[in-house]
Design a protein around this motif. Sequence first.
Motif, PDB file in Angstrom:
ATOM      1  N   ILE A  53       0.834  -1.207   0.000  1.00  0.00           N
ATOM      2  CA  ILE A  53       0.000   0.000   0.000  1.00  0.00           C
ATOM      3  C   ILE A  53       0.869   1.259   0.000  1.00  0.00           C
ATOM      4  N   THR A  54       1.910   1.251   0.838  1.00  0.00           N
ATOM      5  CA  THR A  54       2.755   2.444   0.956  1.00  0.00           C
ATOM      6  C   THR A  54       3.823   2.515  -0.123  1.00  0.00           C
ATOM      7  N   ARG A  55       4.159   1.338  -0.705  1.00  0.00           N
ATOM      8  CA  ARG A  55       5.200   1.249  -1.745  1.00  0.00           C
ATOM      9  C   ARG A  55       6.509   1.896  -1.285  1.00  0.00           C
ATOM     10  N   ARG A  56       6.884   1.541  -0.063  1.00  0.00           N
ATOM     11  CA  ARG A  56       8.101   2.116   0.491  1.00  0.00           C
ATOM     12  C   ARG A  56       8.840   1.061   1.319  1.00  0.00           C
ATOM     13  N   TRP A  57      10.140   0.919   1.033  1.00  0.00           N
ATOM     14  CA  TRP A  57      10.991  -0.006   1.777  1.00  0.00           C
ATOM     15  C   TRP A  57      11.937   0.787   2.671  1.00  0.00           C
ATOM     16  N   PRO A  58      12.516   0.144   3.684  1.00  0.00           N
ATOM     17  CA  PRO A  58      13.446   0.873   4.555  1.00  0.00           C
ATOM     18  C   PRO A  58      14.674   1.357   3.790  1.00  0.00           C
ATOM     19  N   SER A  59      15.352   2.321   4.383  1.00  0.00           N
ATOM     20  CA  SER A  59      16.610   2.801   3.811  1.00  0.00           C
ATOM     21  C   SER A  59      17.582   3.064   4.954  1.00  0.00           C
ATOM     22  N   GLY A  60      18.872   2.948   4.651  1.00  0.00           N
ATOM     23  CA  GLY A  60      19.896   3.237   5.639  1.00  0.00           C
ATOM     24  C   GLY A  60      19.803   2.343   6.865  1.00  0.00           C
ATOM     25  N   SER A  61      19.865   2.961   8.031  1.00  0.00           N
ATOM     26  CA  SER A  61      19.850   2.209   9.291  1.00  0.00           C
ATOM     27  C   SER A  61      18.520   1.531   9.567  1.00  0.00           C
ATOM     28  N   TRP A  62      17.475   1.931   8.827  1.00  0.00           N
ATOM     29  CA  TRP A  62      16.170   1.344   9.110  1.00  0.00           C
ATOM     30  C   TRP A  62      16.027  -0.081   8.587  1.00  0.00           C
ATOM     31  N   TRP A  63      16.996  -0.565   7.818  1.00  0.00           N
ATOM     32  CA  TRP A  63      16.981  -1.992   7.485  1.00  0.00           C
ATOM     33  C   TRP A  63      17.218  -2.826   8.742  1.00  0.00           C
ATOM     34  N   TRP A  64      18.288  -2.511   9.485  1.00  0.00           N
ATOM     35  CA  TRP A  64      18.566  -3.308  10.677  1.00  0.00           C
ATOM     36  C   TRP A  64      17.671  -2.922  11.845  1.00  0.00           C
ATOM     37  N   ARG A  65      17.256  -1.654  11.897  1.00  0.00           N
ATOM     38  CA  ARG A  65      16.333  -1.272  12.969  1.00  0.00           C
ATOM     39  C   ARG A  65      14.979  -1.965  12.811  1.00  0.00           C
ATOM     40  N   SER A  66      14.511  -2.082  11.590  1.00  0.00           N
ATOM     41  CA  SER A  66      13.245  -2.785  11.346  1.00  0.00           C
ATOM     42  C   SER A  66      13.361  -4.253  11.727  1.00  0.00           C
ATOM     43  N   LEU A  67      14.518  -4.848  11.444  1.00  0.00           N
ATOM     44  CA  LEU A  67      14.740  -6.243  11.820  1.00  0.00           C
ATOM     45  C   LEU A  67      14.737  -6.404  13.335  1.00  0.00           C
ATOM     46  N   VAL A  68      15.418  -5.491  14.021  1.00  0.00           N
ATOM     47  CA  VAL A  68      15.460  -5.562  15.487  1.00  0.00           C
ATOM     48  C   VAL A  68      14.069  -5.360  16.080  1.00  0.00           C
ATOM     49  N   LEU A  69      13.374  -4.313  15.646  1.00  0.00           N
ATOM     50  CA  LEU A  69      12.047  -4.036  16.190  1.00  0.00           C
ATOM     51  C   LEU A  69      11.044  -5.125  15.830  1.00  0.00           C
ATOM     52  N   GLY A  70      11.098  -5.611  14.583  1.00  0.00           N
ATOM     53  CA  GLY A  70      10.194  -6.682  14.178  1.00  0.00           C
ATOM     54  C   GLY A  70      10.433  -7.960  14.953  1.00  0.00           C
ATOM     55  N   THR A  71      11.701  -8.243  15.247  1.00  0.00           N
ATOM     56  CA  THR A  71      12.017  -9.436  16.036  1.00  0.00           C
ATOM     57  C   THR A  71      11.515  -9.287  17.469  1.00  0.00           C
ATOM     58  N   LEU A  72      11.741  -8.120  18.068  1.00  0.00           N
ATOM     59  CA  LEU A  72      11.332  -7.909  19.458  1.00  0.00           C
ATOM     60  C   LEU A  72       9.814  -7.844  19.589  1.00  0.00           C
ATOM     61  N   ASN A  73       9.179  -6.999  18.787  1.00  0.00           N
ATOM     62  CA  ASN A  73       7.737  -6.767  18.933  1.00  0.00           C
ATOM     63  C   ASN A  73       6.886  -7.922  18.418  1.00  0.00           C
ATOM     64  N   ILE A  74       7.419  -8.699  17.479  1.00  0.00           N
ATOM     65  CA  ILE A  74       6.579  -9.705  16.819  1.00  0.00           C
ATOM     66  C   ILE A  74       7.240 -11.082  16.810  1.00  0.00           C
ATOM     67  N   GLY A  75       8.391 -11.226  16.141  1.00  0.00           N
ATOM     68  CA  GLY A  75       8.989 -12.543  15.945  1.00  0.00           C
ATOM     69  C   GLY A  75       9.326 -13.253  17.240  1.00  0.00           C
ATOM     70  N   ALA A  76      10.232 -12.695  18.035  1.00  0.00           N
ATOM     71  CA  ALA A  76      10.619 -13.324  19.297  1.00  0.00           C
ATOM     72  C   ALA A  76       9.461 -13.342  20.281  1.00  0.00           C
ATOM     73  N   PHE A  77       8.670 -12.279  20.284  1.00  0.00           N
ATOM     74  CA  PHE A  77       7.541 -12.221  21.218  1.00  0.00           C
ATOM     75  C   PHE A  77       6.538 -13.349  20.962  1.00  0.00           C
ATOM     76  N   PHE A  78       6.150 -13.533  19.706  1.00  0.00           N
ATOM     77  CA  PHE A  78       5.202 -14.594  19.379  1.00  0.00           C
ATOM     78  C   PHE A  78       5.769 -15.977  19.697  1.00  0.00           C
ATOM     79  N   ALA A  79       7.051 -16.192  19.382  1.00  0.00           N
ATOM     80  CA  ALA A  79       7.668 -17.493  19.641  1.00  0.00           C
ATOM     81  C   ALA A  79       7.705 -17.800  21.130  1.00  0.00           C
ATOM     82  N   LEU A  80       8.126 -16.827  21.950  1.00  0.00           N
ATOM     83  CA  LEU A  80       8.164 -17.041  23.398  1.00  0.00           C
ATOM     84  C   LEU A  80       6.764 -17.174  23.977  1.00  0.00           C
TER      85      LEU A  80
END
Length: 305
Positions: A53-80
């Motif tokens: 919908i937004t047609r926008r991907w991360p840029s710069g530091s937001w590639w790894w920040r998105s990975l960290v936040l997505g893992t904490l808020n969703i990936g690791a949280f759901f698994a635990l």
Amino acid sequence: MLSNRVTFLLITAITPMLWGTTYVVTTELLPPGRPLLAAVIRALPAGLLLVAITRRWPSGSWWWRSLVLGTLNIGAFFALLFVGAYRLPGGVAATVGAIQPLLVAVLSTALLRERLSTRTVVAAIAGVFGVSLLVLRADARLDTLGVAAALGGAVVMAFGVVLSKRWASPAPLLATTGWQLVAGGVVLLPVAYLVEGPPPQSFTFANLAGYAYLTIIGSALAYALWFRGLRKLSPTDVTFLGLLSPVVATLLGWLVLDQRLTAAQVVGGLIVLTALLTAQLKKKTPRPPAVASRLAPSAPVAGRC
């Protein structure tokens, strides 16, 4: 007329109320024994939808920040959360998870320099007690690994909430939400396959309806409102709203699943709501004193008699 802060609180409160419907949807519509598959379907398609919908991907530091936040808020949280729910009765897991507002308050003090008030600590402790009355059963058994997983889930999401506030994204809200959902779904995908195996070869209409609800309503909409609240409000204020989730789940169990509602649960629900409202109270900022120069006589100017 409602203040902006109250309006944002009310809108953000929709998210934990939506999350409170997950139990009923999962038990009534989804195939049994596939919680991680449900987590992947909640996260990955919802994230891809928002990115499309937004047609926008991360840029710069937001590639790894998105990975960290997505893992904490969703990936690791759901698994635990899955491990805790699998090894513990739901009431125990929910009670351990209710410590999250206190964790967020402490982390906000350390990382965001917010003041930790006595009222916040007392409200957080009362919230844990209220949730325990709401969902805990007398015959509940404890499991060390399960308790550790439930506590770990609360810790990783607490870090995710605080870092989401600390790392202000320059991108639109829906794009940032989509990045985190995609990252969380990608992290969960191999875990779900290794633990639960390949997905079923066919789904019923009820399964598809349940997955569609969790993807569009429970994730795309809910997380967008959640992260919008984090942009506008204190992380501590937002995370206290999460206490609404077990309240809604209990009410739906009573209304939809014909589960018994006890007096202790009613008291627990009232304690939770009181703790939530108490945590949102803000001291009025005192008006600054009048400028001294306006009240005192003018000081003599050098060189004048």
